[in-house]
Motif scaffolding. Sequence first.
Motif, mmCIF file in Angstrom:
data_model
loop_
_atom_site.group_PDB
_atom_site.id
_atom_site.type_symbol
_atom_site.label_atom_id
_atom_site.label_comp_id
_atom_site.label_asym_id
_atom_site.label_seq_id
_atom_site.Cartn_x
_atom_site.Cartn_y
_atom_site.Cartn_z
ATOM 1 N N HIS A 147 0.735 -1.325 -0.313
ATOM 2 C CA HIS A 147 -0.002 0.103 0.029
ATOM 3 C C HIS A 147 0.753 1.354 0.205
ATOM 4 C CE1 HIS A 147 -3.800 2.033 0.501
ATOM 5 N NE2 HIS A 147 -3.450 2.803 1.325
ATOM 6 N N GLY A 148 0.782 1.948 -0.999
ATOM 7 C CA GLY A 148 1.403 3.362 -0.987
ATOM 8 C C GLY A 148 2.597 3.455 -1.764
ATOM 9 N N CYS A 149 2.941 2.138 -2.158
ATOM 10 C CA CYS A 149 4.425 1.843 -2.514
ATOM 11 C C CYS A 149 4.446 1.669 -3.969
ATOM 12 C CB CYS A 149 5.182 0.593 -1.998
ATOM 13 S SG CYS A 149 5.358 0.675 -0.261
ATOM 14 N N LEU A 150 3.292 1.642 -4.740
ATOM 15 C CA LEU A 150 3.294 1.500 -5.916
ATOM 16 C C LEU A 150 3.599 2.891 -6.842
ATOM 17 C CD1 LEU A 150 0.354 -0.685 -7.289
ATOM 18 C CD2 LEU A 150 2.771 -1.094 -7.524
ATOM 19 N N ALA A 151 4.546 2.918 -7.750
ATOM 20 C CA ALA A 151 4.962 4.007 -8.482
ATOM 21 C C ALA A 151 4.058 4.149 -9.755
ATOM 22 C CB ALA A 151 6.509 4.054 -8.926
ATOM 23 N N ASN A 152 4.002 2.878 -10.254
ATOM 24 C CA ASN A 152 3.080 3.048 -11.572
ATOM 25 C C ASN A 152 2.224 1.808 -11.666
ATOM 26 O OD1 ASN A 152 2.448 3.898 -14.114
ATOM 27 N ND2 ASN A 152 4.526 4.011 -14.833
ATOM 28 N N GLU A 153 1.542 1.597 -12.661
ATOM 29 C CA GLU A 153 0.688 0.717 -12.808
ATOM 30 C C GLU A 153 1.495 -0.680 -13.178
ATOM 31 O OE1 GLU A 153 -3.125 2.324 -12.969
ATOM 32 O OE2 GLU A 153 -2.698 0.478 -13.060
ATOM 33 N N ILE A 154 0.840 -1.757 -12.734
ATOM 34 C CA ILE A 154 1.524 -3.124 -12.909
ATOM 35 C C ILE A 154 1.358 -3.522 -14.286
ATOM 36 C CG2 ILE A 154 1.370 -5.500 -12.136
ATOM 37 C CD1 ILE A 154 0.074 -4.372 -9.315
ATOM 38 N N VAL A 155 2.310 -4.415 -14.805
ATOM 39 C CA VAL A 155 2.520 -5.070 -15.952
ATOM 40 C C VAL A 155 2.407 -6.414 -15.784
ATOM 41 C CG1 VAL A 155 3.819 -5.277 -18.026
ATOM 42 C CG2 VAL A 155 3.678 -3.101 -17.035
ATOM 43 N N LEU A 156 1.383 -7.085 -16.422
ATOM 44 C CA LEU A 156 1.151 -8.732 -16.152
ATOM 45 C C LEU A 156 1.521 -9.272 -17.396
ATOM 46 C CD1 LEU A 156 -2.056 -8.628 -14.418
ATOM 47 C CD2 LEU A 156 -0.155 -9.359 -13.632
ATOM 48 N N LYS A 157 2.196 -10.382 -17.507
ATOM 49 C CA LYS A 157 2.800 -10.918 -18.631
ATOM 50 C C LYS A 157 2.508 -12.648 -18.574
ATOM 51 C CE LYS A 157 6.660 -8.128 -19.661
ATOM 52 N NZ LYS A 157 8.027 -7.674 -19.835
ATOM 53 N N ARG A 158 1.791 -13.146 -19.545
ATOM 54 C CA ARG A 158 1.587 -14.628 -19.519
ATOM 55 C C ARG A 158 2.258 -15.270 -20.546
ATOM 56 N NH1 ARG A 158 -3.284 -12.437 -17.651
ATOM 57 N NH2 ARG A 158 -4.264 -13.465 -15.852
ATOM 58 N N ARG A 159 3.374 -16.150 -20.243
ATOM 59 C CA ARG A 159 4.201 -16.738 -20.829
ATOM 60 C C ARG A 159 3.982 -18.491 -20.662
ATOM 61 N NH1 ARG A 159 9.398 -14.192 -19.305
ATOM 62 N NH2 ARG A 159 8.821 -11.997 -19.968
ATOM 63 N N ALA A 160 3.345 -19.197 -21.481
ATOM 64 C CA ALA A 160 3.096 -20.402 -21.211
ATOM 65 C C ALA A 160 2.086 -20.613 -19.887
ATOM 66 C CB ALA A 160 4.413 -21.310 -21.379
ATOM 67 N N ASN A 161 2.942 -21.224 -18.791
ATOM 68 C CA ASN A 161 2.145 -21.276 -17.943
ATOM 69 C C ASN A 161 2.330 -20.282 -16.644
ATOM 70 O OD1 ASN A 161 0.187 -22.571 -16.103
ATOM 71 N ND2 ASN A 161 1.866 -24.068 -15.352
ATOM 72 N N VAL A 162 3.278 -19.409 -16.987
ATOM 73 C CA VAL A 162 3.594 -18.512 -15.740
ATOM 74 C C VAL A 162 3.149 -17.222 -15.969
ATOM 75 C CG1 VAL A 162 6.028 -17.695 -15.063
ATOM 76 C CG2 VAL A 162 6.066 -19.731 -16.328
ATOM 77 N N LEU A 163 3.121 -16.643 -14.735
ATOM 78 C CA LEU A 163 2.555 -15.466 -14.741
ATOM 79 C C LEU A 163 3.632 -14.429 -14.314
ATOM 80 C CD1 LEU A 163 -1.086 -14.761 -13.118
ATOM 81 C CD2 LEU A 163 0.053 -13.223 -14.252
ATOM 82 N N VAL A 164 3.917 -13.446 -14.853
ATOM 83 C CA VAL A 164 4.994 -12.545 -14.604
ATOM 84 C C VAL A 164 4.241 -11.371 -14.164
ATOM 85 C CG1 VAL A 164 7.217 -11.496 -15.038
ATOM 86 C CG2 VAL A 164 6.635 -13.893 -15.939
ATOM 87 N N VAL A 165 4.544 -10.847 -12.950
ATOM 88 C CA VAL A 165 3.880 -9.498 -12.616
ATOM 89 C C VAL A 165 5.232 -8.611 -12.366
ATOM 90 C CG1 VAL A 165 2.623 -8.332 -10.766
ATOM 91 C CG2 VAL A 165 2.230 -10.525 -11.137
ATOM 92 N N CYS A 166 5.276 -7.677 -13.350
ATOM 93 C CA CYS A 166 6.254 -6.683 -13.167
ATOM 94 C C CYS A 166 5.883 -5.292 -12.455
ATOM 95 C CB CYS A 166 6.561 -6.247 -14.911
ATOM 96 S SG CYS A 166 7.117 -7.660 -15.484
ATOM 97 N N ALA A 167 6.425 -4.696 -11.481
ATOM 98 C CA ALA A 167 5.973 -3.899 -10.767
ATOM 99 C C ALA A 167 7.107 -2.978 -10.454
ATOM 100 C CB ALA A 167 5.474 -4.288 -9.514
#
Lengths: 230, 169
Positions: free
Chosen positions: B103-123
């Motif tokens: 909470h309060g630590c996010l600088a920008n929106e999160i980018v979500l990437k789905r590659r095969a089975n993996v979910l990568v959350v870039c924050a």
Amino acid sequence: ALSFRGQLYGAGTAGSCRGGGGGAVGKMAAWGGVSRLWRRCCQGPGTFPVNYSSRDMPKQYRFLLNKDLLWVQFSGLHTDLHRHKDNSLVSISDEPDTLYRKLSVLVKGHDKTVLDSYEYFAVLAAKELGISIEKVHEPPRKIERFTLLKSIHIFKKHRVQYEMRTHYRCLELKHLTGSTADVYLEYIQRNLPEGVAMEIKKTKLEKLPEHIQKPVWDKLLSVEETASTS
Amino acid sequence: MAAPLWGRGLMAAPWTRGAFSWFLPCRRAIQTTAVCHKNRAARVRVGKGDKPVTYEQAHPPHYIAHRKGWLSLHTSNLDGEGGAAECTVEDVFIRKFIYGTFHGCLANEIVLKRRANVLVVCAVFLQRLPPYKFYFLVGYTETLLSFLYKCPVRLEVQTLPERVIYKYL
């Protein structure tokens, strides 16, 4: 193009080797790299490298700590290198490999630049593996549009329109063997970027079945001859 | 837009406008009826010049694929692919979850990437918490989301001292 390599399995074994030959030994970066190589050579299959301090190393190898004697001793360690050569992933069988006349790889995505980059990567990989490329073409894009009401209640005259664009790229390869196709497709698919989908079409070459290898009228003539004689 | 803008510029006779403007003697048209003329989606309205705004917030949605990229990358919206609804619901949940956890630590929106089975959350986070707390929260998020979605979830985190301001509106 190669920056899209998917890291599905994390950092792999790169992170497991600890640098430096133990706490007591010299701090030079070159020695650290060489000691890592030495340790990797000496490990048996499946064992993790262990940090040897200079006290724990057996006496016969202690001369290796001396940097000057390093290049002389390396030639004696070749025996352990060959133990890793029999790869369990490669299997040899007697049945003939399937042959493909054509392998068609269609990639679709929302972003055209991503598809450009992926096409460069796929073509490069095919050339490196020696696969003959028939053609690389770009089918026309498809746009799916729909119109919705802008407001949640009434205001029928005010609408909003959305669209979803799908760009395509088709790579056609010819004259492949089954194993080459498997290797190439696995490499391509592991490095598929996010947001890009792929469809594969394979055209297989099959041997003609035995019962239609010779024309029927030859057999009929021989049957009539036998029927007439008997 | 499908509906023509009656609100301005139309030098119309009084009977072409909405409900009440034909009472007025002048030719200037006022908007009196439907309030749906202006688009308000994902736009930050221009103010006095004291509102700091990031690159993502400053560009309205018609700049996607021109000046902006996508925040959620998956193949469900492509032609002939399915599963768009499930993907979207998962994305919304993950965004709310991470907004609340950090909470309060996010600088920008999160980018979500789905590659095969993996979910990568870039924050991209702000350095408001000490590093050991960040590491704990990252591990906690990864484990919880992996168990929830039954697929490997990876969080790729970058930290900044403060938000990157593109302009002031």
